[in-house]
Design a protein around this motif. Sequence first.
Motif, mmCIF file in Angstrom:
data_model
loop_
_atom_site.group_PDB
_atom_site.id
_atom_site.type_symbol
_atom_site.label_atom_id
_atom_site.label_comp_id
_atom_site.label_asym_id
_atom_site.label_seq_id
_atom_site.Cartn_x
_atom_site.Cartn_y
_atom_site.Cartn_z
ATOM 1 N N GLU A 1 123.167 10.688 44.240
ATOM 2 C CA GLU A 1 124.330 10.710 45.123
ATOM 3 C C GLU A 1 124.805 9.312 45.499
ATOM 4 N N ASP A 2 123.941 8.293 45.282
ATOM 5 C CA ASP A 2 124.311 6.918 45.632
ATOM 6 C C ASP A 2 124.793 6.115 44.431
ATOM 7 N N PHE A 3 124.677 6.693 43.262
ATOM 8 C CA PHE A 3 124.979 5.940 42.050
ATOM 9 C C PHE A 3 126.421 6.144 41.630
ATOM 10 N N ILE A 4 127.118 5.035 41.394
ATOM 11 C CA ILE A 4 128.497 5.094 40.894
ATOM 12 C C ILE A 4 128.495 4.559 39.471
ATOM 13 N N PRO A 5 128.765 5.384 38.482
ATOM 14 C CA PRO A 5 128.757 4.911 37.094
ATOM 15 C C PRO A 5 129.712 3.745 36.901
ATOM 16 N N LEU A 6 129.286 2.774 36.127
ATOM 17 C CA LEU A 6 130.089 1.566 35.936
ATOM 18 C C LEU A 6 131.503 1.839 35.426
ATOM 19 N N PRO A 7 131.714 2.805 34.515
ATOM 20 C CA PRO A 7 133.085 3.030 34.037
ATOM 21 C C PRO A 7 134.070 3.456 35.117
ATOM 22 N N THR A 8 133.566 3.948 36.260
ATOM 23 C CA THR A 8 134.477 4.394 37.298
ATOM 24 C C THR A 8 134.840 3.274 38.272
ATOM 25 N N LEU A 9 134.152 2.152 38.157
ATOM 26 C CA LEU A 9 134.439 1.046 39.069
ATOM 27 C C LEU A 9 135.721 0.342 38.655
ATOM 28 N N ILE A 10 136.501 -0.055 39.631
ATOM 29 C CA ILE A 10 137.712 -0.829 39.363
ATOM 30 C C ILE A 10 137.459 -2.255 39.843
ATOM 31 N N CYS A 11 137.319 -3.133 38.895
ATOM 32 C CA CYS A 11 136.976 -4.517 39.243
ATOM 33 C C CYS A 11 137.669 -5.440 38.260
ATOM 34 N N ARG A 12 138.811 -5.959 38.644
ATOM 35 C CA ARG A 12 139.610 -6.784 37.744
ATOM 36 C C ARG A 12 138.917 -8.098 37.400
ATOM 37 N N GLY A 13 138.086 -8.626 38.295
ATOM 38 C CA GLY A 13 137.443 -9.916 38.048
ATOM 39 C C GLY A 13 136.006 -9.818 37.598
ATOM 40 N N CYS A 14 135.536 -8.600 37.278
ATOM 41 C CA CYS A 14 134.144 -8.431 36.857
ATOM 42 C C CYS A 14 133.973 -8.849 35.395
ATOM 43 N N PRO A 15 132.799 -9.395 35.040
ATOM 44 C CA PRO A 15 132.531 -9.729 33.632
ATOM 45 C C PRO A 15 132.533 -8.477 32.766
ATOM 46 N N LYS A 16 133.069 -8.609 31.558
ATOM 47 C CA LYS A 16 133.104 -7.512 30.608
ATOM 48 C C LYS A 16 132.468 -7.963 29.298
ATOM 49 N N GLU A 17 131.630 -7.099 28.730
ATOM 50 C CA GLU A 17 130.999 -7.398 27.448
ATOM 51 C C GLU A 17 132.056 -7.482 26.357
ATOM 52 N N ILE A 18 131.885 -8.434 25.444
ATOM 53 C CA ILE A 18 132.748 -8.506 24.272
ATOM 54 C C ILE A 18 131.860 -8.611 23.034
ATOM 55 N N PRO A 19 132.333 -8.127 21.882
ATOM 56 C CA PRO A 19 131.521 -8.173 20.661
ATOM 57 C C PRO A 19 131.147 -9.613 20.309
ATOM 58 N N ILE A 20 129.909 -9.793 19.842
ATOM 59 C CA ILE A 20 129.449 -11.155 19.548
ATOM 60 C C ILE A 20 130.114 -11.730 18.300
ATOM 61 N N ASP A 21 130.805 -10.877 17.529
ATOM 62 C CA ASP A 21 131.539 -11.383 16.374
ATOM 63 C C ASP A 21 133.044 -11.446 16.631
ATOM 64 N N SER A 22 133.434 -11.389 17.898
ATOM 65 C CA SER A 22 134.858 -11.410 18.243
ATOM 66 C C SER A 22 135.477 -12.775 17.917
#
Length: 263
Positions: A141-162
């Motif tokens: 009940e305390d856990f908020i899945p990361l995909p539901t968070l709205i965070c414009r300045g949060c780090p986002k993973e990118i492919p290592i071959d990008s």
Amino acid sequence: MRILIINIALLPALLCQARGPVLTSQYDCFGCVHPISTASPDLEPFLRHAIEYFNNDTRSSHLFALKEVKRAEKQMVIGWNYKVTYSIEQTNCSKENFLFLTPDCKFLLNGDIGECVDRAYMDPNRIITSFSQKCDLYPGEDFIPLPTLICRGCPKEIPIDSPELEEPLNHSIAKLNAENNGTFFFKIDTVKRATTQVIAGRKYSIEFLARESTCSKESGKELTEDCEINLLGEILDCNADVIVVPWEDKIYPTVNCQSLGKV
């Protein structure tokens, strides 16, 4: 939050040569650490062992099942080293009535959720002989899945071959070589992880391995693609932050490295 930490020493890691700054396709060399697909069949015995280990070692009243594999790395030694990040979720199967997971075990609607990072050594017979596990548990009940968070300045993973990483990597290795007092230039060997973040500009955070090349700084030449990696040279484990400010046409790289010695 509940944290379970179990540490067992793994075999020493060896590192080896690979070509180019970003490697993702084939790694046949002995000792190479490289990412593998989260859907790889090679992970099946590892994950089966990990879930059984967790369920046998925790005091939870219910069994947990694998939810999602997020990242995986593999290293060929005399056998294989694995490092896997994954999520788990509580099921409706109580330990009182179920000794192990079955197809009847389903995820609970508000069950507890866990995030795990496991390491294992698998011998040439594909038997796991060394294993460590670190899991963080969160009440459902305390856990908020990361995909539901709205965070414009949060780090986002990118492919290592990008292709987006080409410029930040070039500035990272240039900064490393400018600050390193060694006689020879270093080249990026393997990119392990990368994130991007919108701040006052764009920030790239990159984890990579750099290896000493055969090109000497005393030659007066710059580092080029023709500079070969020295198989007997020093290896560095590096973390770089590169801030790109396009409207000022400025780039601010910082690099911190730790020596892994020589192979």
